[in-house]
Design a protein around this motif. Structure first.
Motif, PDB file in Angstrom:
ATOM      1  N   PHE A   1     -30.986 -29.077 -87.152  1.00 19.51           N
ATOM      2  CA  PHE A   1     -32.390 -29.289 -87.124  1.00 19.51           C
ATOM      3  C   PHE A   1     -33.260 -29.222 -85.785  1.00 19.51           C
ATOM      4  O   PHE A   1     -34.272 -28.637 -85.554  1.00 19.51           O
ATOM      5  CB  PHE A   1     -32.859 -30.547 -87.693  1.00 19.51           C
ATOM      6  CG  PHE A   1     -32.295 -30.660 -89.080  1.00 19.51           C
ATOM      7  CD1 PHE A   1     -33.281 -30.515 -90.322  1.00 19.51           C
ATOM      8  CD2 PHE A   1     -31.007 -31.126 -89.424  1.00 19.51           C
ATOM      9  CE1 PHE A   1     -32.827 -30.351 -91.578  1.00 19.51           C
ATOM     10  CE2 PHE A   1     -30.607 -31.060 -90.875  1.00 19.51           C
ATOM     11  CZ  PHE A   1     -31.442 -30.764 -91.983  1.00 19.51           C
ATOM     12  N   ARG A   2     -32.348 -29.691 -84.794  1.00 23.81           N
ATOM     13  CA  ARG A   2     -32.904 -29.540 -83.414  1.00 23.81           C
ATOM     14  C   ARG A   2     -32.698 -28.174 -82.825  1.00 23.81           C
ATOM     15  O   ARG A   2     -33.705 -27.628 -82.309  1.00 23.81           O
ATOM     16  CB  ARG A   2     -32.236 -30.625 -82.290  1.00 23.81           C
ATOM     17  CG  ARG A   2     -32.723 -32.164 -82.997  1.00 23.81           C
ATOM     18  CD  ARG A   2     -32.014 -33.168 -82.210  1.00 23.81           C
ATOM     19  NE  ARG A   2     -32.651 -32.919 -80.625  1.00 23.81           N
ATOM     20  CZ  ARG A   2     -32.022 -33.589 -79.555  1.00 23.81           C
ATOM     21  NH1 ARG A   2     -31.151 -34.345 -79.795  1.00 23.81           N
ATOM     22  NH2 ARG A   2     -32.783 -33.243 -78.411  1.00 23.81           N
ATOM     23  N   ILE A   3     -31.781 -27.276 -83.166  1.00 23.00           N
ATOM     24  CA  ILE A   3     -31.700 -26.110 -82.761  1.00 23.00           C
ATOM     25  C   ILE A   3     -33.125 -25.112 -83.363  1.00 23.00           C
ATOM     26  O   ILE A   3     -33.965 -24.554 -82.782  1.00 23.00           O
ATOM     27  CB  ILE A   3     -30.270 -25.538 -83.306  1.00 23.00           C
ATOM     28  CG1 ILE A   3     -29.070 -26.157 -82.772  1.00 23.00           C
ATOM     29  CG2 ILE A   3     -30.654 -23.945 -82.629  1.00 23.00           C
ATOM     30  CD1 ILE A   3     -27.818 -25.419 -83.324  1.00 23.00           C
ATOM     31  N   ALA A   4     -33.268 -25.613 -84.663  1.00 24.45           N
ATOM     32  CA  ALA A   4     -34.323 -24.953 -85.337  1.00 24.45           C
ATOM     33  C   ALA A   4     -35.816 -25.304 -84.746  1.00 24.45           C
ATOM     34  O   ALA A   4     -36.397 -24.467 -85.144  1.00 24.45           O
ATOM     35  CB  ALA A   4     -34.361 -25.211 -86.986  1.00 24.45           C
ATOM     36  N   ASN A   5     -35.700 -26.518 -84.259  1.00 27.56           N
ATOM     37  CA  ASN A   5     -36.814 -26.902 -83.552  1.00 27.56           C
ATOM     38  C   ASN A   5     -37.247 -26.181 -82.224  1.00 27.56           C
ATOM     39  O   ASN A   5     -38.169 -26.547 -81.466  1.00 27.56           O
ATOM     40  CB  ASN A   5     -37.089 -28.233 -83.627  1.00 27.56           C
ATOM     41  CG  ASN A   5     -38.390 -29.101 -83.226  1.00 27.56           C
ATOM     42  OD1 ASN A   5     -39.318 -28.549 -83.825  1.00 27.56           O
ATOM     43  ND2 ASN A   5     -38.302 -29.925 -82.383  1.00 27.56           N
TER      44      ASN A   5
ATOM     45  N   PHE B   1     -39.677 -24.693 -90.169  1.00 26.93           N
ATOM     46  CA  PHE B   1     -39.620 -24.675 -88.953  1.00 26.93           C
ATOM     47  C   PHE B   1     -40.073 -23.279 -88.474  1.00 26.93           C
ATOM     48  O   PHE B   1     -39.760 -22.181 -88.957  1.00 26.93           O
ATOM     49  CB  PHE B   1     -38.271 -24.781 -88.350  1.00 26.93           C
ATOM     50  CG  PHE B   1     -37.487 -26.061 -88.162  1.00 26.93           C
ATOM     51  CD1 PHE B   1     -38.053 -27.096 -87.477  1.00 26.93           C
ATOM     52  CD2 PHE B   1     -36.504 -26.369 -88.855  1.00 26.93           C
ATOM     53  CE1 PHE B   1     -37.661 -28.185 -87.299  1.00 26.93           C
ATOM     54  CE2 PHE B   1     -35.970 -27.836 -88.938  1.00 26.93           C
ATOM     55  CZ  PHE B   1     -36.733 -28.680 -87.911  1.00 26.93           C
ATOM     56  N   PRO B   2     -41.259 -23.047 -87.547  1.00 27.28           N
ATOM     57  CA  PRO B   2     -41.779 -21.729 -87.474  1.00 27.28           C
ATOM     58  C   PRO B   2     -40.658 -20.822 -86.645  1.00 27.28           C
ATOM     59  O   PRO B   2     -40.605 -19.605 -86.857  1.00 27.28           O
ATOM     60  CB  PRO B   2     -42.651 -22.066 -86.503  1.00 27.28           C
ATOM     61  CG  PRO B   2     -43.318 -23.354 -86.882  1.00 27.28           C
ATOM     62  CD  PRO B   2     -42.033 -24.248 -87.289  1.00 27.28           C
ATOM     63  N   LEU B   3     -39.781 -21.594 -85.855  1.00 27.68           N
ATOM     64  CA  LEU B   3     -38.606 -20.612 -85.045  1.00 27.68           C
ATOM     65  C   LEU B   3     -37.472 -20.118 -85.994  1.00 27.68           C
ATOM     66  O   LEU B   3     -36.794 -19.494 -85.616  1.00 27.68           O
ATOM     67  CB  LEU B   3     -38.183 -21.666 -83.948  1.00 27.68           C
ATOM     68  CG  LEU B   3     -39.319 -21.925 -82.671  1.00 27.68           C
ATOM     69  CD1 LEU B   3     -39.066 -22.877 -81.797  1.00 27.68           C
ATOM     70  CD2 LEU B   3     -39.995 -20.476 -82.200  1.00 27.68           C
TER      71      LEU B   3
END
Ligand code: NAX
Length: 328
Positions: free
Chosen positions: A22-26, A64-66
């Protein structure tokens, strides 16, 4: 807009994966302007693959937009295709009655196969972080199994140990953890690691001079950092996961985006620095710039430090000897 980067995560349905993805995707690893495609690897086991689907459903639900793409895999040859970044988290845990040599052998098999797959299909510039234990030796095996990739692309995680040591020092001094610089944790990610604050500063002052307590260092600080993983298991009933994911993010973020001259600890293949034999994946102080890490050289090693550094080195050499016959 930037072209997306491909990030592989193994053990993606595990507990570290659940904190990491989730933090990578953020955008916490590669930056808030860098789109990512996640390529997630789990074992072929039906339960693991189903759990992975569940994690991917939650990732979707974060919108996540990214996060511009995401695929599930059970084969490293497809999971690692064209990747820029690899977090190798999945590993065989020690089962009941399992001997150390069985554990090494099971993991040697996993990291040989994954090293070969990286060699075959990953980008030539791929940055690999091994988290799965025994992390340094697993990174060594992957590196040796990928002869067409530069050895420097393979690293192991000592950042959790580094961050643990930072917090212990900050608490001892009553100073903000973010003000401490120039700490290093030498060696293996295991209880033999050597957290060394001889060069550390806090707000420009010497940490060693401020603490001025060699007995605390030897009898409290070093063992507390070394046994912290066991203490978390004892307290939580589960091993460190969010803090491990956080350290993996710190490691990769700093490698890709730089440290502005600050030291961090990374497990990287030695080129002979500080008398550590070539290719041993050892915790060193590094700085990062332009996507490359550089070992901080020229530090004075006193007698106490030499003894600690050799002790953790000898453990790594034993692990290497234990898997030598498995490397083809
Ligand atoms: P979990 O058991 O929760 O998850 C591991 C996942 O990896 C499982 O879902 C499993 O199916 C998967 N897996 C196993 N073999 C695989 C393979 N060949 N390919 C793809 N996936 C595979 O463990 P977790 O708590 O997430 O920990 C993962 C690893 O990190 C362990 O080896 C653990 O020892 C290690 N750690 C390393 C740390 C470090 O500082 N270097 C600290 C934290 C952690 O203990």
């Amino acid at each position: 807009a930037k072209a997306p980067m491909r990030v592989a995560v193994t053990g993606a349905a595990g507990q570290i994966g659940y904190s990491l993805l989730f933090r990578i995707a953020n955008g916490d690893v590669l930056g808030k302007d860098q789109p990512v495609i996640l390529q997630l690897l789990e074992i072929p086991d039906e339960k693991a693959q189903k759990a992975l689907q569940g994690v991917m459903m939650e990732l979707e639900d974060c919108a996540f937009p990214l996060l511009v793409g995401m695929t599930a895999h059970s084969d490293p040859m497809t999971a690692f295709k064209d990747i820029d970044i690899a977090f190798l988290v999945g590993a065989r845990p020690r089962g009941p009655g399992m001997e150390r040599k069985d554990l090494l052998a099971a993991n040697a098999q996993i990291f040989t196969a994954q090293g070969k797959a990286l060699n075959a299909v990953a980008k030539r510039t791929v940055k690999v972080l091994v988290v799965g234990n025994p992390a340094n030796t697993n990174a060594y095996i992957a590196m040796k199994s990928a002869p067409d990739l530069p050895a420097k692309n393979f690293t192991a995680m000592l950042r959790l140990d580094h961050n643990r040591a930072l917090s212990q020092l900050a608490a001892k001094m009553g100073k903000p953890v973010g003000d401490i610089e120039k700490l290093v944790v030498w060696g293996n990610h295991s209880p033999t690691m050597y957290p060394d604050h001889r060069f550390a500063t806090v707000g420009g002052e010497s940490v060693k001079a401020l603490i001025n307590d060699p007995v605390w260092n030897k009898e409290v600080h070093i063992p507390t950092v070394g046994k912290r993983g066991a203490a978390i298991i004892e307290a939580r009933g589960l091993s460190s996961a969010a803090s491990a994911a956080n350290a993996a993010i710190d490691h990769m973020h700093d490698w890709v985006l730089g440290t502005n001259g600050k030291w961090v600890t990374m497990g990287v293949p030695s080129n002979g620095e500080y008398g550590i034999p070539k290719d041993v994946i050892y915790g060193f102080p590094v700085t990062c710039e332009n996507g490359e890490y550089k070992i901080v050289e020229g530090l004075e090693i006193d007698e106490f430090s030499r003894e600690r550094m050799d002790h953790t080195l000898n453990e790594l050499l034993e692990e290497q000897a234990g898997v030598k016959h498995l490397l083809s």
